[in-house]
Design a protein around this motif. Structure first.
Motif, PDB file in Angstrom:
ATOM      1  N   TYR A  41      22.653   1.405   3.382  1.00 57.13           N
ATOM      2  CA  TYR A  41      21.475   0.570   3.212  1.00 57.13           C
ATOM      3  C   TYR A  41      21.729  -0.586   2.261  1.00 57.13           C
ATOM      4  O   TYR A  41      22.527  -0.478   1.319  1.00 57.13           O
ATOM      5  CB  TYR A  41      20.321   1.401   2.651  1.00 57.13           C
ATOM      6  N   ALA A  42      21.003  -1.659   2.474  1.00 55.77           N
ATOM      7  CA  ALA A  42      20.969  -2.732   1.502  1.00 55.77           C
ATOM      8  C   ALA A  42      20.281  -2.221   0.246  1.00 55.77           C
ATOM      9  O   ALA A  42      19.367  -1.387   0.319  1.00 55.77           O
ATOM     10  CB  ALA A  42      20.219  -3.931   2.070  1.00 55.77           C
ATOM     11  N   ASP A  43      20.704  -2.726  -0.880  1.00 54.32           N
ATOM     12  CA  ASP A  43      20.119  -2.276  -2.152  1.00 54.32           C
ATOM     13  C   ASP A  43      18.611  -2.510  -2.185  1.00 54.32           C
ATOM     14  O   ASP A  43      17.872  -1.722  -2.782  1.00 54.32           O
ATOM     15  CB  ASP A  43      20.788  -3.002  -3.315  1.00 54.32           C
ATOM     16  N   SER A  44      18.169  -3.576  -1.545  1.00 53.23           N
ATOM     17  CA  SER A  44      16.761  -3.952  -1.594  1.00 53.23           C
ATOM     18  C   SER A  44      15.855  -2.954  -0.874  1.00 53.23           C
ATOM     19  O   SER A  44      14.639  -2.948  -1.119  1.00 53.23           O
ATOM     20  CB  SER A  44      16.565  -5.344  -0.990  1.00 53.23           C
ATOM     21  N   VAL A  45      16.413  -2.120   0.003  1.00 57.75           N
ATOM     22  CA  VAL A  45      15.585  -1.174   0.754  1.00 57.75           C
ATOM     23  C   VAL A  45      15.966   0.273   0.486  1.00 57.75           C
ATOM     24  O   VAL A  45      15.274   1.189   0.963  1.00 57.75           O
ATOM     25  CB  VAL A  45      15.660  -1.449   2.267  1.00 57.75           C
ATOM     26  N   LYS A  46      17.015   0.495  -0.264  1.00 58.26           N
ATOM     27  CA  LYS A  46      17.490   1.854  -0.528  1.00 58.26           C
ATOM     28  C   LYS A  46      16.382   2.672  -1.194  1.00 58.26           C
ATOM     29  O   LYS A  46      15.733   2.221  -2.145  1.00 58.26           O
ATOM     30  CB  LYS A  46      18.732   1.788  -1.411  1.00 58.26           C
ATOM     31  N   GLY A  47      16.176   3.861  -0.659  1.00 59.08           N
ATOM     32  CA  GLY A  47      15.124   4.733  -1.191  1.00 59.08           C
ATOM     33  C   GLY A  47      13.773   4.521  -0.559  1.00 59.08           C
ATOM     34  O   GLY A  47      12.866   5.347  -0.735  1.00 59.08           O
ATOM     35  N   ARG A  48      13.598   3.431   0.181  1.00 63.13           N
ATOM     36  CA  ARG A  48      12.315   3.148   0.847  1.00 63.13           C
ATOM     37  C   ARG A  48      12.445   3.200   2.366  1.00 63.13           C
ATOM     38  O   ARG A  48      11.499   3.597   3.042  1.00 63.13           O
ATOM     39  CB  ARG A  48      11.800   1.773   0.433  1.00 63.13           C
TER      40      ARG A  48
END
Length: 126
Positions: free
Chosen positions: A59-66
């Motif tokens: 995942y891209a860092d901006s969406v990781k975890g979401r």
């Protein structure tokens, strides 16, 4: 080969959406499936990728975890579950397929993808 993306819409910040990408026209066992997005005036941005057969994800860092990418091999469909949406997630989302070169994992460059869906608009109001 056809990739048909769907599931976009207008939601409020904090809401969830699930995008779908129905793939047809070939077997994808040696491919990766990716999601990209493009906001007005910005370049196409990598969001997430997974291997079709092995299930590895990135995942891209901006969406990781979401965001969560997944696939249903029986339906030949890839999903992008998007939770805790933010206004900065507003963009046209594209699914794409590219050959899985293991030495290039994770494949985040959109130039590496051969097939693209038509895009689905996601708008998040704050």
């Amino acid at each position: 080969v056809q990739l048909q993306a769907s599931g976009g819409g207008l939601v409020q910040a904090g809401d969830s959406l699930r995008l779908s990408c129905a793939a047809s026209g070939r077997t994808f066992s040696n491919y990766v499936m990716g999601w990209f997005r493009q906001a007005p005036g910005k370049e196409r941005e990598f969001v997430a990728v997974m291997t079709w057969s092995g299930g590895s994800t990135y995942y891209a860092d901006s969406v990781k975890g979401r965001f969560t990418i997944s696939r249903d091999t029986a339906k030949n469909t890839v999903y992008l579950q998007m939770n805790s949406l933010k206004s900065e997630d507003t963009a046209v989302y594209y699914c794409a397929a590219g050959y899985y070169y293991i030495q290039r994992w994770p494949i985040m460059n959109h130039h590496e993808y051969n097939y693209w869906g038509q895009g689905t608009q996601v708008t998040v109001s704050s």
